[in-house]
Design an enzyme around this catalytic site. Structure first.
Site, PDB file in Angstrom:
ATOM      1  NE  ARG A  77      -3.091   2.593   2.651  1.00  0.00           N
ATOM      2  CZ  ARG A  77      -3.140   3.393   3.703  1.00  0.00           C
ATOM      3  NH1 ARG A  77      -2.769   2.951   4.886  1.00  0.00           N
ATOM      4  NH2 ARG A  77      -3.576   4.614   3.587  1.00  0.00           N
ATOM      5  CG  HIS A 121      -1.091   8.862   3.294  1.00  0.00           C
ATOM      6  ND1 HIS A 121      -1.205   7.510   3.550  1.00  0.00           N
ATOM      7  CD2 HIS A 121      -0.693   9.414   4.462  1.00  0.00           C
ATOM      8  CE1 HIS A 121      -0.882   7.268   4.815  1.00  0.00           C
ATOM      9  NE2 HIS A 121      -0.555   8.415   5.396  1.00  0.00           N
ATOM     10  CD  GLU A 166      -4.778   7.683   9.822  1.00  0.00           C
ATOM     11  OE1 GLU A 166      -4.244   8.744  10.184  1.00  0.00           O
ATOM     12  OE2 GLU A 166      -4.484   6.586  10.319  1.00  0.00           O
ATOM     13  CG  ASN A 287      -5.217   3.486   8.645  1.00  0.00           C
ATOM     14  OD1 ASN A 287      -5.351   2.498   7.921  1.00  0.00           O
ATOM     15  ND2 ASN A 287      -4.827   4.657   8.181  1.00  0.00           N
ATOM     16  CE1 TYR A 289       0.197   3.169  13.561  1.00  0.00           C
ATOM     17  CE2 TYR A 289      -1.845   4.029  12.661  1.00  0.00           C
ATOM     18  CZ  TYR A 289      -0.551   3.596  12.480  1.00  0.00           C
ATOM     19  OH  TYR A 289      -0.001   3.577  11.225  1.00  0.00           O
ATOM     20  CD  GLU A 383      -1.621   3.990   8.121  1.00  0.00           C
ATOM     21  OE1 GLU A 383      -1.337   4.444   9.257  1.00  0.00           O
ATOM     22  OE2 GLU A 383      -1.818   4.712   7.131  1.00  0.00           O
TER      23      GLU A 383
HETATM   24  C1  BGC Z   1      -0.821   7.752   9.166  1.00  0.00           C
HETATM   25  C2  BGC Z   1       0.630   7.579   8.809  1.00  0.00           C
HETATM   26  C3  BGC Z   1       1.485   7.799  10.034  1.00  0.00           C
HETATM   27  C4  BGC Z   1       1.094   6.775  11.081  1.00  0.00           C
HETATM   28  C5  BGC Z   1       1.880   6.868  12.373  1.00  0.00           C
HETATM   29  C6  BGC Z   1      -1.214   7.153  10.479  1.00  0.00           C
HETATM   30  O1  BGC Z   1      -2.050   8.024  11.160  1.00  0.00           O
HETATM   31  O2  BGC Z   1      -1.649   7.330   8.119  1.00  0.00           O
HETATM   32  O3  BGC Z   1       0.956   8.442   7.772  1.00  0.00           O
HETATM   33  O4  BGC Z   1       2.840   7.739   9.753  1.00  0.00           O
HETATM   34  O5  BGC Z   1      -0.251   6.925  11.409  1.00  0.00           O
HETATM   35  O6  BGC Z   1       1.645   8.075  13.014  1.00  0.00           O
END
Ligand code: BGC
Length: 476
Positions: A77, A121, A166, A287, A289, A383
Site C-alpha cells: 500500500r 495521503h 484518514e 487504521n 494504533y 495500518e
Molecule cells: C498515518 C501515517 C502515520 C502513522 C503513524 C497514520 O495516522 O496514516 O501516515 O505515519 O499513522 O503516526
C-alpha cells in the site's frame, strides 16, 4: 506459541505514503504540496527536518520492492503524490510524475506484489491549499479529476484502490489543531474539511469506476474510546470524542447519514452529498494504533496558577489535561476543547508514548459490527504499527526490535480472535515497510520493519522483518 492459522488467501501487506518516503520533491516536474510548505515553516517539525530526501524511495524504489519481495508480502500500500501528477492540483498533467507510479506498479507486478495505491495521503497540492484546501468544496471536484487521471493510467494493473487516508487526522490535526499541514487552528470550524474529504471520496469512487478501477475502498482511522471517570460529564465528553473521530466518518460512509446534530454544522447541499458519499464500497480499510481514554476537562485548578504549574501538576497526576494546554502523543491540545485526553495507565508505551493495547483492535472490530452490521463491507486493516527507536547493535549490526515483534504478535492474535468472533477481515498491512518521515515528529519516530540510516540511506531489515516473513510463509 505460533500465531493461529489464518484463512488461505488472507492478504499480508505493508504500507507507506508518498511524502513520508519519496524525497525528490522537485524532480521531474513535481509541484509543491501543503506539506512542502509546512515543513518549510520554522518550528513546525519537531526535529527541524524536511522531506527533501526522506528515504530517497523515488530513486531507490527497486531496492525497496526487492525488500518487499524477500519479505513475501502479497500487497504494498503506497500513495500517489497528487502534485507529481497534477503540479497545480488540476488541469495540466505531468506525465513524468505519472511515469514514476507506472514504473513502480510494473516493478511490483513483476515481483508478484499487488499494488494498492492511496490517492490522497495528506499532501494536498499547494496551489489548492492556497485556495482553501479542504475547506473549499472545489477541492473535492479537483480530487475526482485527479482520480480519473491516475486510474486511466494504472487501472489495468491495480487490483485494489484507496481513495483517501484518514480524513479525521487531516481535519483534526491539519485544520483543527494546526499540528499538521496546513497548520490551521480552527477547532470546530474545521468540520467542513471533513465533509469535503468525504465528498471527494464519493466523487473519487465514481471517477475511479468510470475509468475501470475495481475493488475500491478507503482507509479510516478508528480508536475505541474509553471513558475516563464516571461522571455524566466524562461520559458526554467521551461520546463527543467518539462522534468526532469515529462516527463522523464511518456513519456517512456506511449509513448515508451524519451523527445527530452534525449535518447542520456542515456547508453545502449535505443531503445530496450524502448520497455520493455513501455509494457502496467494495471494502473498508481500518487504521488502528491504540484506544483513547477521554473525559471531561478538569476545572482549572487555580486561576492564579501559571500554565507551567498547571502542566507540572497534571503531569504529576499522570493526567494530560486539555485545560493545561498540554500535549498527548506529541500533539498540543488547545485549552478550549470540551474533552480531555488522558494517558492510559498500566500499559507499555511505544517510543511515541502510545499505549500498546492489542485487544483494542478486537474491541474496535466488535464495535463496528454492532454499529454497522450488514452494512460493513469486507474489512482490511490498512495500518497497524508502532514506533520504536532500536538501531543497529554496534557489534553485530543486528537490529533487535523485540518490542515491535511483540506488538505485532499481539495485534495479529487479537485480529484472529476477532475473526473467529465473526469479523470479516481479509488482510492486514503493517505500517510501515521502512522507517520514514513521521510528519510533525520528523525522523524521530521509527515505524519501519526495515531500518533506514538517514546518513547513508542504507536499509537494514530488523528482527521484526524476519518475524513477519516467517508469519507470512507459514500463514500462522
Ligand atoms: C498515518 C501515517 C502515520 C502513522 C503513524 C497514520 O495516522 O496514516 O501516515 O505515519 O499513522 O503516526
Amino acid at each position: 506459541a505460533p500465531v493461529p492459522e489464518f484463512p488461505a488467501g488472507f492478504l499480508w501487506g505493508v504500507s507507506a505514503s508518498a511524502f513520508q518516503i519519496e524525497g525528490s520533491l522537485t524532480a521531474d516536474g513535481r509541484g509543491p504540496s501543503s506539506w512542502d510548505a509546512f515543513t518549510g515553516e520554522r518550528g513546525r517539525v519537531k526535529d527541524g527536518s524536511h522531506a527533501e530526501v526522506a528515504t530517497d524511495h523515488y530513486r531507490r524504489y527497486r531496492e525497496d520492492v526487492a525488500l518487499m519481495a524477500e519479505l513475501g508480502v502479497g500487497a504494498y500500500r503506497f500513495s500517489v503524490s497528487w502534485s507529481r501528477v497534477l503540479p497545480e492540483g488540476h488541469g495540466r498533467v505531468n506525465d513524468k510524475g505519472l511515469d514514476f507510479y507506472d514504473r513502480l506498479v510494473d516493478e511490483l507486478c513483476a515481483s508478484g506484489i499487488a499494488p494498492v495505491p492511496t490517492l490522497f495521503h495528506w499532501d494536498t497540492p499547494l496551489a489548492l491549499e492556497e485556495r482553501g484546501g479542504w475547506l473549499d468544496r472545489d477541492t473535492a471536484e479537483r480530487f475526482a479529476e485527479y482520480a480519473s487521471v491516475v486510474a486511466e493510467r494504472l487501472a489495468d494493473r491495480v487490483p485494489m484502490w484507496i481513495t483517501i487516508n484518514e480524513p479525521a487526522e487531516v481535519t483534526l490535526l491539519g485544520y483543527g489543531l494546526g499540528e499538521h499541514a496546513p497548520g490551521r487552528r480552527l477547532v470546530f470550524d474545521a468540520l467542513p474539511a471533513a465533509h469535503h474529504q468525504l465528498l471527494a471520496h464519493g466523487m473519487g469512487v465514481q471517477a475511479l469506476r468510470a475509468a475501470g478501477a475495481r475493488r475500491i475502498g478507503i482507509a479510516v482511522s478508528h480508536s475505541p474510546v474509553w471513558t475516563a471517570g464516571d461522571s455524566d460529564d466524562d461520559r458526554a465528553a467521551a461520546a463527543l470524542y467518539d462522534t468526532l473521530t469515529n462516527r463522523l466518518f464511518a456513519d456517512p460512509l456506511l449509513t448515508g447519514d451524519y451523527p445527530d446534530g452534525l449535518a447542520e454544522l456542515l456547508p453545502g447541499p449535505v443531503a445530496e452529498d450524502l448520497k455520493t458519499i455513501s455509494a457502496p464500497l467494495d471494502w473498508y480499510g481500518i487504521n488502528y494504533y491504540n484506544p483513547m481514554l477521554v473525559g471531561a476537562p478538569q476545572p482549572a485548578a487555580d486561576a492564579s496558577a501559571t500554565d507551567a504549574a498547571a502542566e507540572a501538576a497534571s503531569a504529576e497526576a499522570g493526567i494530560v489535561d486539555s485545560r493545561a494546554g498540554s500535549s498527548f502523543g506529541g500533539i498540543d491540545i488547545p485549552a478550549d476543547l470540551p474533552f480531555a485526553i488522558r494517558q492510559i495507565e498500566g500499559r507499555e508505551l511505544t517510543d511515541f508514548g502510545w499505549p500498546v493495547v492489542p485487544e483494542g483492535l478486537r474491541e474496535l472490530l466488535a464495535t463496528l459490527r454492532e454499529r454497522y452490521g450488514d452494512r460493513l463491507p469486507p474489512l482490511y486493516i490498512t495500518e497497524n504499527g508502532c514506533s520504536y527507536g532500536d538501531g543497529p547493535d554496534p557489534g553485530t549490526g543486528r537490529i533487535d526490535d523485540a518490542r515491535r515483534v511483540a506488538y505485532h504478535d499481539g495485534h495479529v492474535r487479537a485480529l484472529h480472535e476477532a475473526m473467529e468472533e465473526g469479523a470479516d477481515v481479509r488482510g492486514y498491512f503493517i505500517w510501515s515497510i521502512l522507517d520514514n518521515f513521521e510528519w510533525a515528529e520528523g525522523y524521530r519516530q521509527r515505524f519501519g520493519l526495515v531500518h533506514v540510516d538517514y546518513e547513508t540511506l542504507a536499509r537494514t531489515p530488523k528482527e521484526s522483518y524476519a518475524w513477519y516473513r516467517d508469519l507470512i510463509k507459514s500463514g500462522r
